[in-house]
Design an enzyme around this catalytic site. Structure first.
Site, PDB file in Angstrom:
ATOM      1  N   GLU A   1       0.816  -1.213   0.000  1.00 14.59           N
ATOM      2  CA  GLU A   1       0.000   0.000   0.000  1.00 14.59           C
ATOM      3  C   GLU A   1       0.853   1.269   0.000  1.00 14.59           C
ATOM      4  O   GLU A   1       0.450   2.296  -0.539  1.00 14.59           O
ATOM      5  CB  GLU A   1      -0.921   0.012   1.221  1.00 14.59           C
ATOM      6  CG  GLU A   1      -1.960  -1.089   1.224  1.00 14.59           C
ATOM      7  CD  GLU A   1      -2.704  -1.192   2.543  1.00 14.59           C
ATOM      8  OE1 GLU A   1      -3.867  -1.609   2.533  1.00 14.59           O
ATOM      9  OE2 GLU A   1      -2.115  -0.857   3.605  1.00 14.59           O
TER      10      GLU A   1
ATOM     11  N   MET B   1      -8.842  -3.638   9.564  1.00 13.46           N
ATOM     12  CA  MET B   1      -8.249  -4.336  10.700  1.00 13.46           C
ATOM     13  C   MET B   1      -7.270  -3.507  11.539  1.00 13.46           C
ATOM     14  O   MET B   1      -6.594  -4.070  12.399  1.00 13.46           O
ATOM     15  CB  MET B   1      -7.546  -5.613  10.207  1.00 13.46           C
ATOM     16  CG  MET B   1      -8.480  -6.568   9.481  1.00 13.46           C
ATOM     17  SD  MET B   1      -7.678  -8.048   8.799  1.00 13.46           S
ATOM     18  CE  MET B   1      -7.422  -9.005  10.280  1.00 13.46           C
TER      19      MET B   1
ATOM     20  N   ASP C   1     -12.462  -3.360  -2.060  1.00 12.96           N
ATOM     21  CA  ASP C   1     -13.418  -4.397  -2.431  1.00 12.96           C
ATOM     22  C   ASP C   1     -14.727  -4.195  -1.673  1.00 12.96           C
ATOM     23  O   ASP C   1     -14.789  -3.439  -0.700  1.00 12.96           O
ATOM     24  CB  ASP C   1     -12.852  -5.799  -2.177  1.00 12.96           C
ATOM     25  CG  ASP C   1     -12.264  -5.963  -0.805  1.00 12.96           C
ATOM     26  OD1 ASP C   1     -11.947  -7.098  -0.444  1.00 12.96           O
ATOM     27  OD2 ASP C   1     -12.106  -4.963  -0.081  1.00 12.96           O
TER      28      ASP C   1
END
Length: 222
Positions: free
Chosen positions: A11, A171, A195
């Protein structure tokens, strides 16, 4: 000093490479910084414990941290979001935390706020900057849990019990927010929707295929 923190190297990879950030030797985590030490970019690892351990480590290690920015990807659990959307996270909490028998709200950690929040001034700064960039965005709330959400039952029966409506699930961010709260450092989270989870609507690309696009978009936003 500003800290940019995220869960996965993939990322943050474009940010690190495009700015030619210097690896920090002997760090407990994957850590990179500018020569003038005004920016630190760090990969915490996935999950709430990694997130809280990493940010606590950085805030203990460095003085004069002015702000913390969490950049990364997240899953959407509402139909108003689609893959590639940019969101600014306002509130976050832990839907698997339940101490309601002692009078706490669902998701509330004992002796902590009902939920954690991004700094309002930093949110306003991001809003103004995104408007200047003609970058579309939405303000959302997050459910942070060490559970991969893959069915609507979790959304309805666990996340749905939070004292606010959550539009995304991931998370780490509530853990980052909790540490920032404890250290009293302004924090803001910006996410790219990777997503659509627990939904009949399908993402255009699978997560692994979308991740390089997300990393480039993250770099453009930074």
């Amino acid at each position: 000093m500003k800290i940019i923190i995220g869960a996965m190297f993939e990322e943050l990879e474009v940010i690190i490479n495009s700015r030619k950030l210097i690896p920090v030797l002997n760090s407990v985590f994957q850590e990179f910084k500018t020569e003038d030490n005004k920016l630190v970019v760090c990969v915490s690892g996935i999950g709430t414990v990694n997130a809280s351990a990493c940010l606590s480590y950085l805030l203990t290690k460095y003085n004069h941290v002015e702000q913390i920015i969490n950049i990364g990807t997240s899953g959407a659990i509402c139909t108003s979001l689609k893959q590639g959307d940019v969101v600014i996270v306002d509130k976050a909490s832990y839907p698997t935390t339940n101490v309601t028998s002692f009078g706490y709200q669902h998701g509330q950690v004992p002796k902590m706020p009902v939920y954690f929040e991004s700094d309002k001034n930093l949110i306003d700064q991001r809003i103004n900057k995104f408007k200047q960039m003609n970058q579309e965005f939405k303000i959302v709330n997050a459910a942070t849990m060490d559970v991969f959400v893959d069915n609507k039952s979790i959304v309805d029966n666990v996340i749905g019990r939070l004292p606010f409506n959550a539009q995304i699930v991931e998370m780490e961010i509530a853990a980052y927010m909790q540490v920032a709260h404890l250290f009293n450092i302004p924090f803001v989270g910006v996410k790219i929707i990777s997503d659509l989870v627990a939904s009949d609507h399908k993402s255009t690309l699978e997560f692994d295929d979308f991740l390089p696009q997300a990393a480039k978009k993250i770099n453009d936003l930074v």
